[in-house]
Motif scaffolding. Structure first.
Motif, PDB file in Angstrom:
ATOM      1  N   SER A  63      38.902  67.630  59.319  1.00 27.20           N
ATOM      2  CA  SER A  63      40.259  67.121  59.123  1.00 27.20           C
ATOM      3  C   SER A  63      40.457  66.676  57.673  1.00 27.20           C
ATOM      4  CB  SER A  63      40.517  65.947  60.071  1.00 27.20           C
ATOM      5  OG  SER A  63      41.767  65.347  59.811  1.00 27.20           O
ATOM      6  N   LEU A  64      39.456  65.988  57.109  1.00 29.48           N
ATOM      7  CA  LEU A  64      39.542  65.558  55.710  1.00 29.48           C
ATOM      8  C   LEU A  64      39.533  66.758  54.765  1.00 29.48           C
ATOM      9  CD1 LEU A  64      37.285  62.377  55.480  1.00 29.48           C
ATOM     10  CD2 LEU A  64      39.751  62.515  55.154  1.00 29.48           C
ATOM     11  N   ASP A  65      38.753  67.779  55.090  1.00 34.30           N
ATOM     12  CA  ASP A  65      38.740  68.999  54.271  1.00 34.30           C
ATOM     13  C   ASP A  65      40.136  69.607  54.190  1.00 34.30           C
ATOM     14  OD1 ASP A  65      36.176  69.187  53.281  1.00 34.30           O
ATOM     15  OD2 ASP A  65      35.400  70.154  55.082  1.00 34.30           O
ATOM     16  N   ALA A  66      40.831  69.638  55.350  1.00 32.00           N
ATOM     17  CA  ALA A  66      42.180  70.210  55.384  1.00 32.00           C
ATOM     18  C   ALA A  66      43.148  69.380  54.542  1.00 32.00           C
ATOM     19  CB  ALA A  66      42.672  70.291  56.824  1.00 32.00           C
ATOM     20  N   GLN A  67      43.052  68.057  54.645  1.00 33.71           N
ATOM     21  CA  GLN A  67      43.926  67.190  53.852  1.00 33.71           C
ATOM     22  C   GLN A  67      43.669  67.352  52.356  1.00 33.71           C
ATOM     23  OE1 GLN A  67      44.381  63.057  55.353  1.00 33.71           O
ATOM     24  NE2 GLN A  67      43.126  63.719  57.078  1.00 33.71           N
ATOM     25  N   ILE A  68      42.401  67.408  51.979  1.00 27.30           N
ATOM     26  CA  ILE A  68      42.046  67.571  50.554  1.00 27.30           C
ATOM     27  C   ILE A  68      42.571  68.902  50.028  1.00 27.30           C
ATOM     28  CG2 ILE A  68      40.125  67.856  48.941  1.00 27.30           C
ATOM     29  CD1 ILE A  68      38.549  65.898  50.773  1.00 27.30           C
ATOM     30  N   GLY A  69      42.398  69.979  50.827  1.00 29.97           N
ATOM     31  CA  GLY A  69      42.880  71.294  50.410  1.00 29.97           C
ATOM     32  C   GLY A  69      44.382  71.327  50.210  1.00 29.97           C
ATOM     33  N   GLY A  70      45.137  70.727  51.155  1.00 30.39           N
ATOM     34  CA  GLY A  70      46.596  70.710  51.050  1.00 30.39           C
ATOM     35  C   GLY A  70      47.073  69.923  49.841  1.00 30.39           C
TER      36      GLY A  70
END
Length: 414
Positions: A101-108
C-alpha cells in the motif's frame, strides 16, 4: 533453600577404622567389642553450605520483537544452533499488504511531483503571451473608448449608463491583463521551491514509513543471538505473540557455573578465588572442585523455605572440572571459611563431657582407660587435640554406658 553449616576435617595419614559410621557392640562376659580409631595428624576446616542452581553464562531468553502469529518454529529442544540461524518466524502477510500500500502511495506521489516540475511547453508560453498582447490591445481600446464616452457624456450626447459601461469595460480589461500576466510569469518560472519542498517532504515521509515496516519484517524472523543449545521452547506454531513475549531459551552448555545465595551474615569470610566443594547425593556427585568467581556487592531479601525473610548475597561458583551437570540442576556448595592443618585430631564422636572436662576412652593393652584431654578447634567430624593424647593412641568411637574404665576391649575389625 535450606541452609546448613558444616564443620568437616579431612585427615591426612590417618589409619581410620570407621566403617560408614556404624557402631555396634558385642559383649561376651567382660569383653566389649567396639569400634576403635587411631589418633593421627590431620586438618580441621570450617565450611558454610548452601544449595545453588546450575546456570550457563551465555544463557539467553529470546523475546519476540514483533506482534503476530507464530508461522513456524525451526528448532526443537536439544538442537545446536549457530549465531544468526533462524529459529522461529512470525506470519508477515498483513505487513506485506501494508508495505505494498505504501509502495502504491509513493509511486503516485512521485508521478504527480514529476508532472509538476517538468519544463513548460513553449507553445503554451506563446499562447499565454499572445493572450496578454491581445488583452493589452483591448485595454488600450477601452481607455480610448472611456475618454470619448466622457466627452460625449459631458456634452449630453450619451446617457450616464453608457458612460458607466465604458468605465466597467476598462476595469474588466485591466483585471484580465493582471491575471494573464501572472499566468504567463508562472509558466515561465515553473513550480515554486515551496511546492517542490512540499512534494519532497510527503514522499520522504512515506519512504520512512516503509523503511519502518521493512525493519519490522526483518524482526518477524527470529534468529539465534549466540551459538548454543536450545534448552527450552515457550511457544508452539500458531500461537499469537506480542512484542516482548518469551519465545525460546538458548545456552552454551559448556560454559556452566553455579549461582548460590548465601546469608549476608556468613558471606564475610568467603573470598573471591577461594575454593568451593560441589556435591549432590541425589545426582550421585560426591565431590567436584569449584572456585568462588564473583561475590555480588549488594544484599537482597529472600524468603526461606520456613517463610522467614533473610538478607542474602549472591555468589557465582565456577566449575573447574569436567562434569555432566545440566542447566537447572540443584547442587550443594560448601565454602571454606577457615582451616588448620597438621594438627592432632580425633573424630568428634569419641569425645564426651565428664565433670566439666573433656574425656575420651583409649585402649591400652586391650583395656579401656578414661583419659582427660584438652581440645582446640572443633569441626563437625573432627576435633583438635591440644593435650592428653599422642599420635597412634587408639580411642573408642561412640562410647556408651557399657564402656567403663577397666573393661576389656576387642576391636570389631579384628
Amino acid at each position: 533453600m535450606k541452609k546448613k553449616i558444616i564443620k568437616i576435617s579431612s585427615i591426612v595419614l590417618v589409619v581410620s577404622i570407621i566403617v560408614f559410621g556404624i557402631y555396634y557392640k558385642m559383649k561376651s562376659g567382660n569383653v566389649v567389642t567396639t569400634e576403635l580409631h587411631e589418633v593421627a595428624y590431620g586438618r580441621v576446616a570450617d565450611f558454610v553450605e548452601e544449595t545453588g542452581t546450575v546456570k550457563s553464562r551465555s544463557q539467553r531468553t529470546i523475546y519476540s520483537e514483533a506482534t503476530g502469529e507464530i508461522k513456524s518454529i525451526h528448532v526443537t529442544e536439544g538442537d545446536f544452533v549457530t549465531e544468526g540461524d533462524p529459529i522461529a518466524e512470525i506470519d508477515s502477510e498483513k505487513l506485506e499488504i501494508e508495505i505494498k500500500s505504501l509502495d502504491a502511495q509513493i509511486g503516485g506521489l512521485r508521478a504527480t511531483y514529476k508532472e509538476a516540475i517538468k519544463p513548460v511547453d513553449k507553445e503554451e508560453i506563446a499562447k499565454a503571451q499572445a493572450s496578454v498582447n491581445k488583452t493589452k490591445v483591448l485595454l488600450n481600446e477601452a481607455k480610448r473608448n472611456l475618454e470619448n464616452s466622457k466627452k460625449l457624456y459631458e456634452s449630453q450626447a450619451i446617457s450616464h449608463e453608457a458612460y458607466k459601461t465604458a468605465e466597467e469595460n476598462l476595469a474588466v480589461q485591466e483585471n484580465t491583463l493582471k491575471i494573464e500576466e501572472n499566468e504567463l510569469q508562472l509558466l515561465k518560472k515553473g513550480v515554486s521551491s515551496n511546492i517542490k519542498n512540499q512534494y519532497e517532504a510527503q514522499i520522504a515521509q512515506l519512504v520512512y514509513q516503509k523503511e519502518i515496516l521493512e525493519k519490522s519484517r526483518e524482526e518477524l524472523m527470529i534468529k539465534a543471538p549466540v551459538s548454543g543449545i536450545i534448552t527450552e521452547t515457550f511457544l508452539k506454531e500458531g500461537a499469537y505473540v506480542q512484542q516482548g513475549t518469551e519465545v525460546i531459551e538458548i545456552a552454551n552448555i559448556k560454559d556452566l557455573y553455579i549461582e548460590v545465595d548465601v546469608l549476608a551474615s556468613e558471606v564475610g569470610e568467603i573470598k573471591e578465588n577461594g575454593s568451593a566443594i560441589i556435591f549432590s547425593e541425589d545426582l550421585g556427585i560426591d565431590k567436584l572442585e569449584g572456585k568462588v568467581e564473583k561475590i555480588y556487592p549488594k544484599a537482597f531479601s529472600k524468603v526461606s523455605d520456613l517463610g522467614i525473610e533473610q538478607k542474602r548475597v549472591r555468589i557465582e561458583v565456577a566449575i573447574t572440572e569436567n562434569t555432566e551437570l545440566k542447566i537447572g540442576y540443584e547442587v550443594d556448595c560448601k565454602f571454606e571459611l577457615w582451616s588448620k592443618a597438621n594438627i592432632l585430631v580425633v573424630p568428634d564422636n569419641t569425645v564426651f563431657d565428664f565433670n566439666d572436662s573433656k574425656y575420651v576412652f583409649i585402649v591400652e593393652k586391650d583395656i579401656a582407660v578414661l583419659k582427660k584431654i584438652e581440645t582446640g578447634l572443633e569441626g563437625e567430624d573432627y576435633i583438635e587435640i591440644q593435650s592428653g593424647l599422642k599420635e597412634g593412641d587408639k580411642v573408642i568411637v561412640s562410647p556408651n554406658e557399657d564402656i567403663e574404665e577397666g573393661v576389656k576391649i576387642k576391636d570389631q575389625n579384628d
